[in-house]
Each structure stands twice: as structure tokens, then as C-alpha cells.
Design a protein around this motif. Structure first.
Motif, short mmCIF file in Angstrom:
data_model
loop_
_atom_site.label_atom_id
_atom_site.label_comp_id
_atom_site.label_asym_id
_atom_site.label_seq_id
_atom_site.Cartn_x
_atom_site.Cartn_y
_atom_site.Cartn_z
N PRO A 288 11.65 4.29 -10.16
CA PRO A 288 10.52 3.60 -9.31
C PRO A 288 10.76 2.17 -9.17
O PRO A 288 11.00 1.55 -10.19
N PHE A 289 10.52 1.54 -8.26
CA PHE A 289 11.03 0.28 -7.80
C PHE A 289 10.31 -0.75 -8.46
O PHE A 289 10.96 -1.84 -9.13
N ALA A 290 8.75 -0.50 -8.98
CA ALA A 290 8.25 -1.58 -9.63
C ALA A 290 8.69 -1.57 -11.06
O ALA A 290 9.08 -2.77 -11.83
N ILE A 539 5.56 -10.23 -9.42
CA ILE A 539 6.37 -9.62 -8.32
C ILE A 539 6.10 -8.01 -8.11
O ILE A 539 6.14 -7.55 -6.95
N ALA A 540 6.15 -7.27 -9.06
CA ALA A 540 5.80 -5.83 -8.86
C ALA A 540 4.44 -5.46 -8.37
O ALA A 540 4.27 -4.36 -8.28
N ASP A 541 3.57 -6.42 -8.49
CA ASP A 541 2.31 -6.03 -8.18
C ASP A 541 2.18 -5.39 -6.75
O ASP A 541 2.56 -6.06 -5.93
N SER A 542 1.28 -4.43 -6.53
CA SER A 542 1.24 -3.71 -5.47
C SER A 542 0.31 -4.58 -4.49
O SER A 542 0.60 -4.37 -3.32
N LYS A 543 -0.21 -5.73 -4.75
CA LYS A 543 -0.77 -6.44 -3.82
C LYS A 543 0.01 -7.53 -3.29
O LYS A 543 -0.20 -8.39 -2.49
N VAL A 600 6.96 10.72 -3.78
CA VAL A 600 7.06 10.29 -5.23
C VAL A 600 6.98 8.63 -4.70
O VAL A 600 8.05 8.28 -4.24
N PRO A 601 5.82 8.17 -5.04
CA PRO A 601 5.90 6.46 -4.82
C PRO A 601 6.95 5.75 -5.26
O PRO A 601 7.40 6.00 -6.49
N GLN A 602 7.62 4.90 -4.64
CA GLN A 602 8.62 4.06 -4.87
C GLN A 602 9.75 4.57 -5.16
O GLN A 602 10.59 3.91 -5.92
N SER A 603 10.05 5.79 -4.61
CA SER A 603 11.49 6.47 -4.50
C SER A 603 12.49 5.97 -3.64
O SER A 603 12.03 6.36 -2.39
N LEU A 604 13.55 5.31 -4.00
CA LEU A 604 14.24 4.73 -2.93
C LEU A 604 15.25 6.05 -2.30
O LEU A 604 15.58 5.83 -1.30
N LYS A 605 15.45 7.05 -3.01
CA LYS A 605 16.09 8.18 -2.38
C LYS A 605 15.08 8.78 -1.45
O LYS A 605 15.83 9.17 -0.32
N GLN A 606 13.93 8.95 -1.53
CA GLN A 606 13.08 9.53 -0.48
C GLN A 606 12.94 8.62 0.72
O GLN A 606 12.75 8.92 1.84
N LEU A 607 12.96 7.21 0.42
CA LEU A 607 13.11 6.04 1.46
C LEU A 607 14.20 6.40 2.30
O LEU A 607 14.28 6.37 3.51
N HIS A 608 15.59 6.69 1.77
CA HIS A 608 16.48 6.76 2.27
C HIS A 608 16.58 8.01 3.29
O HIS A 608 16.96 8.15 4.43
N LYS A 609 16.15 9.00 2.73
CA LYS A 609 15.94 10.28 3.60
C LYS A 609 14.86 10.12 4.74
O LYS A 609 15.32 10.70 5.80
N LEU A 610 13.72 9.47 4.34
CA LEU A 610 12.89 9.30 5.49
C LEU A 610 13.63 8.60 6.90
O LEU A 610 13.66 8.77 7.88
N VAL A 611 14.63 7.56 6.38
CA VAL A 611 15.14 6.76 7.37
C VAL A 611 16.48 7.59 8.08
O VAL A 611 16.48 7.44 9.38
N VAL A 612 17.28 8.08 7.14
CA VAL A 612 18.31 8.72 7.93
C VAL A 612 18.17 10.10 8.61
O VAL A 612 19.04 10.45 9.25
N THR A 613 16.79 10.68 8.19
CA THR A 613 16.74 12.07 9.00
C THR A 613 16.00 11.76 10.41
O THR A 613 15.54 12.62 11.21
N SER A 614 16.00 10.41 10.73
CA SER A 614 15.27 10.12 12.03
C SER A 614 16.34 10.22 12.95
O SER A 614 17.52 10.31 12.94
#
Length: 672
Positions: A288-290, A539-543, A600-614
Motif C-alpha cells: 500500500p502506497f502510504a 506526507i502519507a495523510d489522506s488529507k 484495494v486502496p492504494q494498490s499500484l497494480k490495480q491503478l496500472h490495470k485501471l489505466v492500461v485497460t482503457s
């Protein structure tokens, strides 16, 4: 920067600029010449040292009265008489050097000529203008404002066939505003090659290419590749260990990682590589990124039961290091003090720019000219790292070794207490008595036992794997000595000059809208590590809006060849504005909090998938002359950007084709 923003900055500059006194009855033409031609020169080159707070040479340019009063050397300006004006003498170089600006490059001949012309015309200054601070305090800026999850645009029936993720809806909606549409989808073979390089940095083998091209084309769809097969290909690549290696390269580039110190003695860092391996594992594990942020800034403090995370703090010392300035030059000398100041500057710059995309380093010598970052903010960040040195630290993961180290600690504590008691008894013992001699001998024996114990501990630690990382306790190397966790006192420095202290600062960070702290509320007797923990939490704060916008923009950049904000290291007023602000915020919120697309919040793998399946990602790069006239730089993504392969991918592809690529992971780098 838009026209409105430029005008605001220009008008503010006119109002806050350093102005010199002139006679009454100033004509409009003279005022315009002064504001347009002379003001920018004096503002950039003179104001920081000659204001109401800093009256160098006793000379203040805060008001008409103080300006004409001159300084310690008398009047600075004789209106109408440039040759008799001391100011002109000070700024005119002799043999390439001028007295003012002090310790800086002299004004150009053109700039001097403009000042001379202004004085000759009477040094006119509008009566109602007074100097004000040039500090920018306005936090109302797109990157500093809270993230607002935008609604996904509704797309008409005709275009909806090209919407596979919300990314498509946002981009298509913007294209529609500009009279543009998406380009046709690239062919299956092109897409397979594209996504292989993007996600794992290698081309598909002939067998992989044939397999996936067949699967992508099996649906017989008239509109492009099969969506389910494409998603399966993306999952296949994200599960590959090569994914972590590929994206660790990108991260290490941002963190300016190197296996050597840089500077004039480019010495090898033989134990830098465990940080590189940590990053690879973190990406492959989909940390998770945080958590990823906190581990790199304060992992050794936050997670003491995971000693392998000591390697994560290699981030703080990944950049160049002046070996001579630290090891061969005493900290008591000017050059040694400058080297240590610049080392903290590197830690501050790397941390804030990597995670939040802000140019905090601009405030080392003066308040940031364009963003709400003061010198005090900058030096408060330096205070966070004021006890950090660099050294090879042992990474102890063997439970047996951990137990032995714990036993050593207990034994050392008992011996230290025994020595204290003996020394206390010795103080009360009569001099030259037999008891005195016995106590002295006993103290010597305990001291020897402590020395032997320390040597055993040293040898045991030497046998462990080490990492070049942030450290407070280590063996001295020349003049580079450990702080033992005691932070140095940090001061705001006038114009960044190491010997010109303005005020002492406490640990803190930047000012953002909302309730995030600016200065950290730490106990008076806090540890060094608590400072880094406070910064990591900030830095990692959600706000913190900067953090989440920054990382999704970086991921977008590496997939499309340009960022939604095409200045990935500068989200301030001198950076670029986002081309798709609603999309950027939607991605940041979806990534940070999770949702329908990132489960899964802050999952970089799922972020990649969201972008490249567009469908935006899957476009052809074919040229369209009519569209190019509307958007020649393709900032609105009406086609795929053509991108060059990096040197590492070219090298690895060549070795792969030759059957020479070594797939062994982790460990020291190759040495020629």
C-alpha cells in the motif's frame, strides 16, 4: 500558467517591489519606465538584503524616507546625477566583479544602463507606493486544495462503445469539447508489445506474442481486442517478478538512486543495492502506497520488529554525497558546514519533490517566489533530518543473531550498572587506601569486559548483510562522525549563507489548506526518529492532496509519455496546469480510498490495470493532420503518443534475443 495568473503575479510584483525615492510630480512616462524596466531588476537583485528586517549596511529600501536617508556610507542616490550616486558605483563591476549584489554575479551591462537612465531622469517613484514582503502566502492553488472526487462524465451512445473504464469517459468528454475523438484501436500485436514493455520492460517472446495475439483476437470483435483477454494479459504481466524490476527503475530514477557517491570522488557504495531490492519487493508485493512512504522515511522507527525495513531508509541517502566535504573536511570549517547543509538540502528536496511534487528547495535562500513556502518552512524540514548521517547499517533478520544481540544488551546493562556503583563507592573511599586500589582494579576489569563485549557485538554485526542507509550510530569515518541521535541546531539562513543565522527553527513542513500541521507537536525530549515519523505521517495523510495527485500523475506519465500535469516534479505556480483536472482528482481519490475500480486502496497494480485497460491507452499512434492542427502536442490524447524505449529496455531486449539475459534477482549489481 494562464493569462490571468500571469497578470496577478505581475501586479503583485509591482506592488511589493523595491522602490526608490524620486521627486514629487512624477510623470506617467517615468513611472511606467521605472515599473516596467527597473523594478524587476531591483526586486530580483537588491530587495532581500535591503528591507526593513535586513538593513545591510544600514540601508533600508522600505520607504521613501529610508531610501533617501541612505545607509552607513551616506546617501545612495542623487536624483538626476547618476555619476554622483553611490548605488551606481556599488553595482558597476570592476574586473568582472561588483561590490553589490554581495557574493553574487554582477548586474548585466543592460541592467546597469537601465538603473543609470532611471537615476538620470530624476529617480522618480510614485509617492503612494511602499515596499511590502514578496512572500507568497496564498494557498488557493489547484494542487494545494483538497481532492474532490469528480463525477464520471456521461458519454453519448455513439461513443460509449469506447468506454471501458472511467479514464475513457473523462478523456472522451474533453476531446468532445475540443472537436476531437479517440483514434482507432491499435492492432493486437502492437498492443501486446506496448503493454509488455510498459509493465515489465521486456518485449514478448515470439511464443508469448503468438499466444496473446491469438487470444486477443479470438472474439472476432469488430471494434478491437477482446476486453476479457486484454485484462487477463494485464494480470499476467502484473504477476511477473519482472514488473517489480521495471517499476523499481522508474522509482529509483525519481529518487535519484546511485551505486556511487557522485561528486569529485565518485566512490562506490557497495551496500546501496539492498535499497534497490527493497523497492523491487515492495512493488511486486503491491505494498500500500502510504505504507511505502512511511517505510522509506522512518521504517526503522515505525517497524522495529521488521529489521529488513532498515533498507527502506536508503531512500533518504540515495542521492549524491560530498565525500571530501564530509570525511576529509572538519565540520568546524566553513566548507565542512556547507557540505552538511547541502546534504540536508538533498534529503529535503528528494523527500518533498518525490512524494509531493513541490519545489521546496527554492526556499533555501529566500521565501519561495511563487509558492507559499517560506524559508522557515524549508529549514524546519532540514530540522527533521538534522541528526541523520550516512553509513552501512547491519540488517539483522536471523532470529538467533537477534537473540544474541539482546543478550549482549542485557549483559552490557548489568556491567554498566556495576561500573557505576563501583565508581560511586570509589568517590567516597579515602585516597591511598587499600580499598581505593581494589575499587580501581575492579573498575578497570569491568571496563575491559565492556570493551570485549563491544568487540563481540561489532564482529557479529559485521557478519550480517549491510545497507547504505540513513544512520545516527556508526563508526566514524574521518570527519564524518555519528550524531548518536542528537540533532544539530538548525537556523533560517539569510540568503542561504551558512554563517548568517536569522532564527532557530523546530521540525516541521509546508503549509497546506486544512488542519494538517505546519510545525510538529513533539515532546520536548523527543527522539530523532520521532521527527521522521511526524514527516512520514504528514506526507502519507489522506488529507494531503499533493501526495495522491503526485503518484497517480507519475504512473500516468510512464504509460502515456506525458503527465496529466506535464511538470511531474513541480505542482507549484511555475509548473504546468493539469490538462484533465477532474480526471486527476478522480484517479487520486479512487487510488487513495479505493472504490469500484481499485478494490484495494492504494494498490499500484490495480491503478496500472485501471489505466492500461482503457481504450485511451489502446489507441493507435497514427497521425491525423486535422486533429494535429487543433492539438499538435496531443495533450488531450486523441492518439497514442510515440515513445522511445529507455536504454535499459533496449539493452535487456538485445540480451533476451541473444539468450544471454540473466533473470537472477536481487543481490549486488554487476561490476565490470
Amino acid at each position: 500558467m494562464g493569462v490571468t495568473t500571469r497578470n496577478m503575479i505581475h501586479n503583485r510584483t509591482i506592488l511589493v517591489v523595491l522602490l526608490l525615492l524620486g521627486p514629487e510630480g512624477v510623470c506617467v512616462a517615468d513611472e511606467a519606465f521605472f515599473v516596467d524596466k527597473v523594478v524587476p531588476i531591483l526586486q530580483r537583485r537588491c530587495y532581500s538584503c535591503h528591507n526593513s528586517a535586513e538593513q545591510s549596511g544600514g540601508f533600508s529600501l522600505q520607504s521613501a524616507k529610508s531610501t533617501m536617508a541612505g545607509g552607513d556610507s551616506g546617501a545612495a542616490i542623487q536624483p538626476g546625477e547618476p555619476e554622483a550616486s553611490y548605488l551606481l558605483e556599488l553595482i558597476t563591476p570592476v574586473n568582472g566583479a561588483a561590490e553589490m549584489p554581495k557574493q553574487a554575479d554582477p548586474l548585466s551591462q543592460e541592467e546597469i544602463a537601465l538603473v543609470r537612465q532611471w537615476i538620470a531622469s530624476g529617480a522618480n517613484w510614485p509617492r503612494d507606493l511602499h515596499l511590502q514582503s514578496d512572500e507568497v502566502t496564498d494557498t488557493d492553488w489547484w494542487s494545494l486544495n483538497p481532492i474532490v472526487r469528480s463525477s464520471v462524465p456521461d458519454i453519448d451512445t455513439h461513443a460509449s462503445a469506447r468506454v471501458s473504464t472511467p479514464v475513457d469517459a473523462f478523456v472522451i468528454d474533453k476531446l468532445r469539447e475540443k472537436g476531437l475523438t479517440l483514434s482507432a484501436e491499435a492492432d493486437a500485436r502492437t498492443l501486446v508489445r506496448r503493454v509488455f514493455y510498459d509493465l515489465i520492460g521486456l518485449p514478448p517472446t515470439p511464443e508469448e506474442s503468438a499466444t496473446w495475439v491469438s487470444r486477443l483476437s479470438s472474439s472476432g470483435s469488430a471494434v478491437g481486442v477482446d476486453d476479457r483477454a486484454w485484462a487477463a494479459l494485464v494480470d499476467y504481466l502484473l504477476a511477473s517478478p519482472r514488473y517489480g524490476e521495471r517499476w523499481a527503475r522508474h522509482w529509483l530514477d525519481v529518487a535519484h538512486y546511485g551505486d556511487t557517491h557522485g561528486y569529485d570522488k565518485d566512490k562506490l557504495r557497495p551496500n546501496a543495492w539492498p535499497y534497490r531490492d527493497y523497492v523491487i519487493r515492495a512493488f511486486n508485493d503491491d505494498r500500500p502506497f502510504a505504507r511505502f512512504i512511511k517505510e522509506q522515511i522512518a521504517g526503522d522507527v515505525l517497524y522495529p520488529k521488521q529489521p529488513e525495513l532498515i533498507a527502506a531508509t536508503g531512500f533518504l541517502v540515495a542521492g549524491p554525497w560530498d565525500f571530501i566535504g564530509h570525511v576529509e573536511v572538519s565540520a568546524a570549517k566553513m566548507d565542512g558546514r556547507i557540505a552538511r547543509n547541502l546534504d540536508r538540502d538533498d534529503m529535503v528536496t528528494n523527500t518533498i519533490q518525490t512524494f509531493t511534487s513541490m519545489t521546496v528547495q527554492c526556499a533555501r535562500c529566500h521565501n519561495h517566489k511563487f509558492d507559499p513556502i517560506s524559508q522557515e518552512d524549508y529549514y524546519s524540514l532540514q530540522a527533521v533530518f538534522a541528526a541523520i548521517g550516512r553509513s552501512d547499517r547491519p540488517i539483522v533478520t536471523d532470529l538467533e543473531v537477534v537473540a544474541r544481540l539482546s543478550s549482549f544488551a542485557d549483559e552490557r546493562g548489568e556491567l554498566a550498572e556495576r561500573k557505576r556503583q563501583l565508581e560511586e563507592t570509589l568517590r567516597d573511599s579515602p585516597a591511598d587506601s587499600a580499598e581505593n586500589e581494589e575499587l580501581t582494579a575492579a573498575i578497570k576489569q569491568v571496563s575491559e569486559e565492556l570493551g570485549k563485549l563491544a568487540e563481540k557485538r561489532r564482529k557479529l554485526l559485521e557478519s550480517q548483510q549491510h545497507v547504505y542507509a540513513a544512520a545516527t550510530h556508526f563508526a566514524p569515518e574521518g570527519n564524518h562522525v555519528p550524531t548518536n541521535g542528537k540533532p544539530a541546531d538548525i537556523f533560517v539562513l539569510n540568503r542561504g549563507m551558512i554563517d548568517q543565522h536569522v532564527k532557530q527553527v523546530s521540525p516541521g513542513t509546508l503549509q497546506l489548506p486544512g488542519d494538517l500541521p505546519v510545525r510538529f507537536d513533539l515532546p520536548q525530549q523527543h527522539s530523532e526518529g520521532e521527527r521522521r515519523v511526524a514527516l512520514a505521517e504528514w506526507i502519507a495523510d489522506s488529507k494531503n492532496p499533493l501526495t495522491w495527485r503526485s503518484i497517480v500523475n507519475r504512473v500516468w506519465l510512464y504509460h502515456f509519455g506525458r503527465g496529466i500535469v506535464n511538470s511531474p516534479n513541480d505542482f507549484g505556480r511555475m509548473g504546468q496546469l493539469p490538462t484533465h483536472p477532474e480526471l486527476l482528482d478522480w484517479l487520486a481519490a479512487e487510488f487513495r480510498d479505493g472504490g469500484e475500480w481499485i478494490k484495494v486502496p492504494q494498490s499500484l497494480k490495480q491503478l496500472h490495470k485501471l489505466v492500461v485497460t482503457s481504450h485511451v491507452y489502446r489507441q493507435s499512434s497514427a497521425h491525423n493532420e486535422a486533429y494535429a492542427k487543433i492539438d499538435g502536442s496531443n495533450q488531450f490524447y486523441w492518439r497514442a503518443n510515440r515513445r522511445r524505449l529507455e536504454a535499459e529496455s533496449i539493452r535487456d531486449a538485445t540480451l533476451l534475443a541473444a539468450g544471454k539475459l540473466d533473470f537472477a534477482m536481487y543481490g549486488p549489481g554487476f561490476q565490470d
